[in-house]
Design a protein around this motif. Structure first.
Motif, short mmCIF file in Angstrom:
data_model
loop_
_atom_site.label_atom_id
_atom_site.label_comp_id
_atom_site.label_asym_id
_atom_site.label_seq_id
_atom_site.Cartn_x
_atom_site.Cartn_y
_atom_site.Cartn_z
N ALA A 34 0.83 -1.21 0.00
CA ALA A 34 0.00 0.00 0.00
C ALA A 34 0.86 1.26 0.00
N ASP A 35 0.34 2.30 -0.61
CA ASP A 35 1.03 3.59 -0.59
C ASP A 35 0.76 4.32 0.72
N ILE A 36 -0.47 4.18 1.20
CA ILE A 36 -0.87 4.83 2.46
C ILE A 36 -1.67 3.81 3.28
N ILE A 37 -1.36 3.73 4.57
CA ILE A 37 -2.14 2.89 5.48
C ILE A 37 -2.81 3.79 6.50
N ALA A 38 -4.14 3.75 6.53
CA ALA A 38 -4.91 4.51 7.51
C ALA A 38 -5.32 3.55 8.62
N TYR A 63 -6.46 7.04 11.71
CA TYR A 63 -7.82 7.14 11.18
C TYR A 63 -8.77 6.55 12.21
N TYR A 64 -9.33 7.40 13.05
CA TYR A 64 -10.19 6.94 14.15
C TYR A 64 -11.42 7.84 14.24
N ILE A 88 -7.28 -0.08 7.98
CA ILE A 88 -7.28 -1.22 8.91
C ILE A 88 -7.61 -0.71 10.32
N THR A 89 -8.44 -1.45 11.03
CA THR A 89 -8.80 -1.08 12.39
C THR A 89 -8.10 -2.03 13.36
#
Length: 285
Positions: A34-38, A63-64, A88-89
């Motif tokens: 992935a380029d960005i992981i949130a 990212y919440y 991903i959480t």
């Protein structure tokens, strides 16, 4: 002929709900590429990638719940510029009582491709291990914290015929089970699933009333509660017979209002209708 895709792809990635070894090879690959992981919790993500032996080259952002709205707009811009974003959480699938929904809707509106990397889910895991009917079910997430709002929500579910799945915090479990017993019936079958897939996994099955008593000693860990749906009515209830049942319970010492509520719930009739039948029976004597 279709054009060449110029945007990135949004991927919702399911994370293990307990054991790291439940992670798929696809998750490992996606985290690496992935380029960005949130991530809902960047520290937990670092632990997960370390356990999986993955060294992501992606830019990692938080990212919440608190920043979901603002971050979604930022991530959509990155997707438009051609960068692949993976969400991903802490556990389970993003968007199921976790951040993800707003970003998905924003990406769809922006005509950005969205895909899912499937995997573990506490909802379906608890459902199938509960022993309750799984052919039809609904997910209700977390109940309101305030007692009045919680009772109102449960009252609206009293006639729900499908199996229901809830999330609950350990310190609110007893209050939630007591409220469920009051609204749905103390005899309604249920299961409390604790620490699913983890070392100390436990599933406690029984009527809601008994589970409320059991939980009073304290329950730890991640909790999922599964509750059976309202029983099907065998036919139109005979209001005269139900009114007699109310009177029998009243003679046994149960307050008439409580007896009306119990009988109405058990036979799935409106309390007001049963109340009128009880009054009519008394008047006719």
């Amino acid at each position: 002929m279709g054009g060449v895709q110029t945007t990135g792809t949004l991927t919702l990635a399911a994370a293990p709900i307990g054991r790291t070894e439940d992670a798929s090879e696809r998750l490992r690959t996606a985290l690496a590429e992935a380029d960005i992981i949130a991530a809902e919790d960047t520290r937990r993500l670092r632990r997960l990638t370390a356990d999986l032996g993955v060294d992501p080259a992606a830019r990692i952002v938080s990212y919440y719940d608190a920043n979901e709205r603002a971050r979604a707009a930022e991530l959509v811009e990155q997707l438009r510029e051609g960068r692949d974003v993976l969400v991903i959480t802490d556990a389970g699938l993003p968007g199921v009582s976790d951040p993800g929904y707003r970003l998905v809707t924003a990406a769809i509106e922006a005509e950005v491709p969205v895909t899912v990397l499937p995997g573990p889910s506490a909802v379906t895991t608890a459902l199938v291990i509960s022993g309750l009917p799984s052919d039809r079910f609904c997910f209700e997430g977390f109940l309101p914290r305030k007692a009045g709002e919680r009772s109102a929500r449960l009252a609206s579910l009293a006639e729900e015929p499908r199996t229901m799945v809830f999330f609950e915090a350990p310190h609110r479990l007893t209050a939630a089970l007591e409220a469920m017993a009051a609204a749905l019936g103390a005899d309604r079958p249920a299961a409390v699933c604790r620490e699913l897939t983890k070392t100390y996994e436990e599933v406690r099955r029984g009527p809601l009333g008994e589970l409320a008593v059991w939980s009073a000693d304290g329950v730890r860990g991640e909790i999922t509660v599964v509750v059976g749906g309202a029983p099907e009515r065998s036919g139109d209830a005979d209001l005269g017979e139900l009114a007699e049942e109310v009177e029998r319970r009243a003679k046994d010492g149960i307050p008439r209002k409580q007896a009306i509520g119990e009988v109405a719930r058990e036979h799935r009739v409106q309390k007001r209708v049963l109340y009128d039948a009880v009054i009519a029976r008394k008047t006719a004597r």
